[in-house]
Write an enzyme that holds these catalytic residues in place. Structure first.
Site, short mmCIF file in Angstrom:
data_model
loop_
_atom_site.label_atom_id
_atom_site.label_comp_id
_atom_site.label_asym_id
_atom_site.label_seq_id
_atom_site.Cartn_x
_atom_site.Cartn_y
_atom_site.Cartn_z
CG ASP A 72 -1.66 -1.05 1.22
OD1 ASP A 72 -2.25 -1.75 -0.10
OD2 ASP A 72 -2.26 -1.49 2.29
CG ASP A 78 -0.09 6.11 6.18
OD1 ASP A 78 -1.00 5.73 6.97
OD2 ASP A 78 -0.32 6.01 4.77
CD GLU A 100 -1.74 -0.99 7.61
OE1 GLU A 100 -2.04 -0.97 6.30
OE2 GLU A 100 -2.52 -0.86 8.46
CD GLU A 101 2.02 2.26 7.31
OE1 GLU A 101 3.00 2.39 6.14
OE2 GLU A 101 1.03 2.19 7.27
CG ASP A 119 -3.63 0.31 10.56
OD1 ASP A 119 -2.90 1.29 10.20
OD2 ASP A 119 -4.64 0.28 9.92
CG LEU A 121 -3.24 7.86 9.73
CD1 LEU A 121 -3.22 8.50 11.17
CD2 LEU A 121 -2.77 8.57 9.01
CG ASP A 122 -8.23 2.46 10.01
OD1 ASP A 122 -7.95 1.32 9.10
OD2 ASP A 122 -9.36 2.91 10.16
CD GLU A 283 -6.37 -2.80 8.87
OE1 GLU A 283 -6.52 -1.66 8.34
OE2 GLU A 283 -6.55 -3.89 8.19
#
Length: 355
Positions: A72, A78, A100-101, A119, A121-122, A283
């Protein structure tokens, strides 16, 4: 469903540090988790400040040119949010950090008692349009076998989970396995304060959240359920429903905690979506823990989310959660063949093109 051991209600207005200190004193096994939530809250305050500045803080929604481990495209916020969370956790009793990053699990203090998945920054696609975004987190006890084993386990083994939502006000929805509580960031002193104890997902379920633009790709169980809802009071469900879709998981979750309903992000026929799209560790598992602690339910359409064991760090999953009665009904559409039709509604017996 996990057993919910409700804690004694704390007074409205109680500060988050006081609440966490009280929780840690009453349940020593939660002490490290409570300290970690406090650290995450300090990061959230800084993220909230950045978010509140909007374009004054620079092009927060601009693509950085890089991609995360899942492919992504990363936005500027983010990256900043991930850095703020990671920095805050260096001061907490955290052994391992999964984000996630990040491409891999990071080791912070291997002898520490908890592992944190985030996560940062969702909903980052909503940065530039001033729609609610958030931070989702999950806290596990450290597994003696190391980093991978600390995260590759059933979600029901979480010690704590929650999310921060950055919207008209900044809020924290938190569970330490003793029910769900809501905190709001006081703009006067930048302190999170208890606003409501013992949140439950309302049983009324006349709303559903799904991205209807993907309907042509859905598998028959999901399409049939949505078709039945769209037929309203005259259809099989006997009610008129409203559809909602914000494209921000925290915003969708916050609405369901406030008004009830059900959220669906199913697998579908598109390449890369066959096994769902949301990340199990960062998530689905924390949201499922919150949902069950609030009297709701969460599945992948068939299997309870909190029983799923990840086989990959960035593993994806379908996710259906919200009002327990509605979630269990959707499971029925997956396991009971007589409920499912593979014919679009316009061509059925009561359809527009019937004779």
């Amino acid at each position: 469903m996990v057993a919910v051991a409700q804690r004694n209600a704390s007074p409205v207005g109680m500060s988050l540090p006081a609440y966490l200190a009280e929780t840690g004193a009453a349940a020593p096994r939660l002490q490290a988790a409570a300290e970690t939530v406090a650290a995450l809250a300090t990061a959230a305050v800084e993220i909230a400040k950045l978010t509140a500045k909007g374009p004054l803080a620079g092009a927060l929604g601009e693509a950085t040119g890089a991609a995360n481990a899942d492919g992504d495209v990363q936005k500027a916020l983010d990256v900043q949010a991930n850095e703020l969370v990671l920095s805050a956790l260096h001061d907490a009793p955290v052994a391992y950090f999964a984000s996630e990053e990040e491409d891999a699990i990071l080791t912070l203090a291997p002898d520490a008692p908890v592992a944190v998945a985030v996560d940062p920054l969702d909903g980052s696609s909503n940065i530039d349009v001033n729609v609610s975004i958030g931070t989702i987190f999950s806290i596990f006890p450290t597994n003696p076998e190391g980093a991978t084993a600390s995260f590759f386990r059933p979600g029901e083994e979480q010690l704590a989970a929650g999310y921060f939502v950055y919207g008209p006000h900044t809020a924290l929805v938190l569970t330490l396995g003793q029910g769900v509580d809501l905190f709001v960031l006081d703009p006067d002193d930048h302190e999170f304060r208890l606003a409501r104890s013992g949140l439950t997902i309302p049983a009324a379920a006349t709303e559903f959240a799904i991205n209807a633009s993907n309907s042509r790709h859905w598998f028959p169980p999901i399409r049939t359920f949505i078709d039945d809802c769209l037929e309203g009071a005259e259809g099989p469900r006997g009610k008129n429903f409203n559809m909602r879709w914000v494209a921000s998981l925290v915003a969708e979750t916050h609405r369901i905690f406030s008004r009830g309903g059900v959220f669906l992000y199913p697998a579908d026929r598109r390449p890369g979506y066959e096994k769902g799209r949301l990340r199990l560790i960062y998530e689905a598992a924390p949201i499922a823990f919150l949902a069950e602690q609030a009297g709701g339910a969460a599945t992948d359409g068939i299997e309870r989310i909190l029983l799923k064991v990840p086989g990959e760090l960035h593993q994806r999953t379908p996710l259906v959660f919200g009002c327990a009665e509605r979630v269990h009904l959707i499971v029925g559409y997956h396991v009971e063949p007589t409920l499912v039709r593979d014919t679009p509604p316009l061509f059925r017996e009561r359809g527009l093109f019937s004779s």
